[in-house]
Design a protein around this motif. Structure first.
Motif, PDB file in Angstrom:
ATOM      1  N   GLY A 213      -6.233  -3.403  -4.969  1.00 12.48           N
ATOM      2  CA  GLY A 213      -7.218  -2.636  -4.221  1.00 12.48           C
ATOM      3  C   GLY A 213      -6.739  -1.199  -4.239  1.00 12.48           C
ATOM      4  O   GLY A 213      -5.579  -0.931  -3.904  1.00 12.48           O
ATOM      5  N   MET A 214      -7.604  -0.260  -4.664  1.00 11.94           N
ATOM      6  CA  MET A 214      -7.130   1.111  -4.854  1.00 11.94           C
ATOM      7  C   MET A 214      -8.189   2.137  -4.491  1.00 11.94           C
ATOM      8  O   MET A 214      -9.369   1.838  -4.427  1.00 11.94           O
ATOM      9  CB  MET A 214      -6.672   1.322  -6.296  1.00 11.94           C
ATOM     10  CG  MET A 214      -7.642   0.890  -7.394  1.00 11.94           C
ATOM     11  SD  MET A 214      -9.136   1.874  -7.640  1.00 11.94           S
ATOM     12  CE  MET A 214      -8.470   3.411  -8.228  1.00 11.94           C
TER      13      MET A 214
ATOM     14  N   ALA B 114       0.846  -1.201   0.000  1.00 13.38           N
ATOM     15  CA  ALA B 114       0.000   0.000   0.000  1.00 13.38           C
ATOM     16  C   ALA B 114       0.874   1.240   0.000  1.00 13.38           C
ATOM     17  O   ALA B 114       1.725   1.426   0.865  1.00 13.38           O
ATOM     18  CB  ALA B 114      -0.926  -0.011   1.211  1.00 13.38           C
ATOM     19  N   ALA B 115       0.661   2.070  -1.013  1.00 13.45           N
ATOM     20  CA  ALA B 115       1.458   3.284  -1.176  1.00 13.45           C
ATOM     21  C   ALA B 115       0.797   4.183  -2.208  1.00 13.45           C
ATOM     22  O   ALA B 115      -0.146   3.783  -2.897  1.00 13.45           O
ATOM     23  CB  ALA B 115       2.885   2.944  -1.631  1.00 13.45           C
ATOM     24  N   GLU B 116       1.333   5.378  -2.322  1.00  5.53           N
ATOM     25  CA  GLU B 116       0.905   6.357  -3.325  1.00  5.53           C
ATOM     26  C   GLU B 116       1.669   6.038  -4.611  1.00  5.53           C
ATOM     27  O   GLU B 116       2.882   6.199  -4.665  1.00  5.53           O
ATOM     28  CB  GLU B 116       1.255   7.763  -2.828  1.00  5.53           C
ATOM     29  CG  GLU B 116       0.734   8.856  -3.682  1.00  5.53           C
ATOM     30  CD  GLU B 116      -0.613   9.380  -3.194  1.00  5.53           C
ATOM     31  OE1 GLU B 116      -1.207  10.155  -3.922  1.00  5.53           O
ATOM     32  OE2 GLU B 116      -1.050   8.986  -2.096  1.00  5.53           O
ATOM     33  N   TYR B 117       0.969   5.563  -5.633  1.00  6.10           N
ATOM     34  CA  TYR B 117       1.629   5.171  -6.878  1.00  6.10           C
ATOM     35  C   TYR B 117       1.551   6.258  -7.947  1.00  6.10           C
ATOM     36  O   TYR B 117       2.381   6.300  -8.844  1.00  6.10           O
ATOM     37  CB  TYR B 117       1.066   3.843  -7.391  1.00  6.10           C
ATOM     38  CG  TYR B 117       1.587   2.711  -6.527  1.00  6.10           C
ATOM     39  CD1 TYR B 117       2.845   2.184  -6.750  1.00  6.10           C
ATOM     40  CD2 TYR B 117       0.857   2.247  -5.443  1.00  6.10           C
ATOM     41  CE1 TYR B 117       3.361   1.183  -5.935  1.00  6.10           C
ATOM     42  CE2 TYR B 117       1.369   1.249  -4.621  1.00  6.10           C
ATOM     43  CZ  TYR B 117       2.616   0.722  -4.873  1.00  6.10           C
ATOM     44  OH  TYR B 117       3.126  -0.249  -4.061  1.00  6.10           O
ATOM     45  N   TYR B 118       0.546   7.072  -7.887  1.00  3.38           N
ATOM     46  CA  TYR B 118       0.393   8.221  -8.773  1.00  3.38           C
ATOM     47  C   TYR B 118      -0.161   9.343  -7.906  1.00  3.38           C
ATOM     48  O   TYR B 118      -0.544   9.119  -6.759  1.00  3.38           O
ATOM     49  CB  TYR B 118      -0.582   7.917  -9.928  1.00  3.38           C
ATOM     50  CG  TYR B 118      -0.212   6.686 -10.703  1.00  3.38           C
ATOM     51  CD1 TYR B 118       0.808   6.711 -11.647  1.00  3.38           C
ATOM     52  CD2 TYR B 118      -0.883   5.478 -10.486  1.00  3.38           C
ATOM     53  CE1 TYR B 118       1.154   5.572 -12.355  1.00  3.38           C
ATOM     54  CE2 TYR B 118      -0.537   4.332 -11.186  1.00  3.38           C
ATOM     55  CZ  TYR B 118       0.478   4.387 -12.120  1.00  3.38           C
ATOM     56  OH  TYR B 118       0.821   3.266 -12.810  1.00  3.38           O
TER      57      TYR B 118
ATOM     58  N   ALA C 208      -2.779   2.505  -3.521  1.00  2.46           N
ATOM     59  CA  ALA C 208      -3.141   1.143  -3.911  1.00  2.46           C
ATOM     60  C   ALA C 208      -2.236   0.100  -3.276  1.00  2.46           C
ATOM     61  O   ALA C 208      -1.125   0.396  -2.840  1.00  2.46           O
ATOM     62  CB  ALA C 208      -3.067   1.014  -5.431  1.00  2.46           C
ATOM     63  N   VAL C 209      -2.734  -1.132  -3.267  1.00  2.00           N
ATOM     64  CA  VAL C 209      -1.954  -2.319  -2.923  1.00  2.00           C
ATOM     65  C   VAL C 209      -2.181  -3.329  -4.051  1.00  2.00           C
ATOM     66  O   VAL C 209      -3.298  -3.469  -4.547  1.00  2.00           O
ATOM     67  CB  VAL C 209      -2.356  -2.903  -1.545  1.00  2.00           C
ATOM     68  CG1 VAL C 209      -3.818  -3.326  -1.490  1.00  2.00           C
ATOM     69  CG2 VAL C 209      -1.454  -4.074  -1.155  1.00  2.00           C
ATOM     70  N   PHE C 210      -1.110  -3.992  -4.476  1.00  2.00           N
ATOM     71  CA  PHE C 210      -1.165  -4.975  -5.556  1.00  2.00           C
ATOM     72  C   PHE C 210      -0.789  -6.346  -5.006  1.00  2.00           C
ATOM     73  O   PHE C 210       0.193  -6.469  -4.274  1.00  2.00           O
ATOM     74  CB  PHE C 210      -0.201  -4.595  -6.679  1.00  2.00           C
ATOM     75  CG  PHE C 210      -0.506  -3.278  -7.326  1.00  2.00           C
ATOM     76  CD1 PHE C 210      -1.276  -3.214  -8.479  1.00  2.00           C
ATOM     77  CD2 PHE C 210      -0.028  -2.093  -6.787  1.00  2.00           C
ATOM     78  CE1 PHE C 210      -1.552  -1.993  -9.087  1.00  2.00           C
ATOM     79  CE2 PHE C 210      -0.300  -0.870  -7.381  1.00  2.00           C
ATOM     80  CZ  PHE C 210      -1.066  -0.828  -8.534  1.00  2.00           C
ATOM     81  N   PHE C 211      -1.526  -7.381  -5.406  1.00  2.00           N
ATOM     82  CA  PHE C 211      -1.301  -8.721  -4.867  1.00  2.00           C
ATOM     83  C   PHE C 211      -1.640  -9.772  -5.914  1.00  2.00           C
ATOM     84  O   PHE C 211      -2.206  -9.455  -6.962  1.00  2.00           O
ATOM     85  CB  PHE C 211      -2.105  -8.921  -3.579  1.00  2.00           C
ATOM     86  CG  PHE C 211      -3.597  -8.721  -3.723  1.00  2.00           C
ATOM     87  CD1 PHE C 211      -4.453  -9.810  -3.827  1.00  2.00           C
ATOM     88  CD2 PHE C 211      -4.148  -7.448  -3.744  1.00  2.00           C
ATOM     89  CE1 PHE C 211      -5.818  -9.635  -3.945  1.00  2.00           C
ATOM     90  CE2 PHE C 211      -5.522  -7.255  -3.848  1.00  2.00           C
ATOM     91  CZ  PHE C 211      -6.361  -8.352  -3.948  1.00  2.00           C
ATOM     92  N   LEU C 212      -1.254 -11.021  -5.628  1.00  2.00           N
ATOM     93  CA  LEU C 212      -1.441 -12.118  -6.580  1.00  2.00           C
ATOM     94  C   LEU C 212      -2.452 -13.131  -6.074  1.00  2.00           C
ATOM     95  O   LEU C 212      -2.487 -13.449  -4.881  1.00  2.00           O
ATOM     96  CB  LEU C 212      -0.117 -12.828  -6.840  1.00  2.00           C
ATOM     97  CG  LEU C 212       1.020 -11.970  -7.390  1.00  2.00           C
ATOM     98  CD1 LEU C 212       2.273 -12.831  -7.582  1.00  2.00           C
ATOM     99  CD2 LEU C 212       0.637 -11.292  -8.693  1.00  2.00           C
ATOM    100  N   ASP C 213      -3.227 -13.684  -6.993  1.00  2.25           N
ATOM    101  CA  ASP C 213      -4.108 -14.800  -6.652  1.00  2.25           C
ATOM    102  C   ASP C 213      -3.283 -16.089  -6.729  1.00  2.25           C
ATOM    103  O   ASP C 213      -2.080 -16.057  -7.051  1.00  2.25           O
ATOM    104  CB  ASP C 213      -5.347 -14.802  -7.548  1.00  2.25           C
ATOM    105  CG  ASP C 213      -5.194 -15.528  -8.870  1.00  2.25           C
ATOM    106  OD1 ASP C 213      -4.059 -15.801  -9.319  1.00  2.25           O
ATOM    107  OD2 ASP C 213      -6.236 -15.811  -9.484  1.00  2.25           O
TER     108      ASP C 213
END
Length: 140
Positions: free
Chosen positions: A126-127, A104-108, A113-118
């Motif tokens: 999630g953003m 989780a961080a400021e990407y733009y 958002a936080v990015f993860f894998l199934d």
């Protein structure tokens, strides 16, 4: 002119149906979704607006594991209500032992958002965007 008013649903194929059904079941329960339909070989969830379905890949499909960078699916983003919800999702993912590829961080600018894998390596996100801009506008 024809206009799209939304995306009704997304359907993905998975390598291990039961493993993915359990993963998405926990994830979607956390995100406030309910089971829309369970037909034994495919299952779908909804929150009343978004629908997400999974079904098992066929034998040929299972020979080719997903790899980010290939033609096709890159990632799917769930827009959340707030930055706090993004943080709560990240905490849930950590408790579940889910692979987080970008924390989780400021990407733009004003995009958190936080990015993860199934379980098959499909990238999910999630953003929340625009929250800080709206707060600044209200403060004026």
């Amino acid at each position: 002119m024809v206009r799209v008013v939304g995306i009704d649903h997304l359907v993905i194929r998975v390598g291990d149906y039961e493993r993915s059904k359990a993963f998405y079941g926990r994830l979607f329960e956390f995100l406030g979704f309910f089971v829309l339909g369970d037909y034994g070989d495919q299952i779908g969830w909804s929150n009343g607006k978004t629908r997400f379905w999974i079904g098992e890949a066929d034998a040929e499909g299972k020979k080719h594991k997903h790899r980010l960078g290939n033609i096709g699916f890159h990632h799917y983003a769930f827009e959340l209500r707030s930055r706090k919800d993004v943080d709560a999702l990240e905490a849930f993912l950590k408790r579940e032992g889910v692979t987080i590829v970008d924390p989780a961080a400021e990407y733009y600018d004003d995009y958190y958002a936080v990015f993860f894998l199934d379980p098959d390596g499909l990238k999910l996100e999630g953003m929340k965007w625009g929250e800080m801009t709206k707060k600044a506008a209200r403060a004026k």
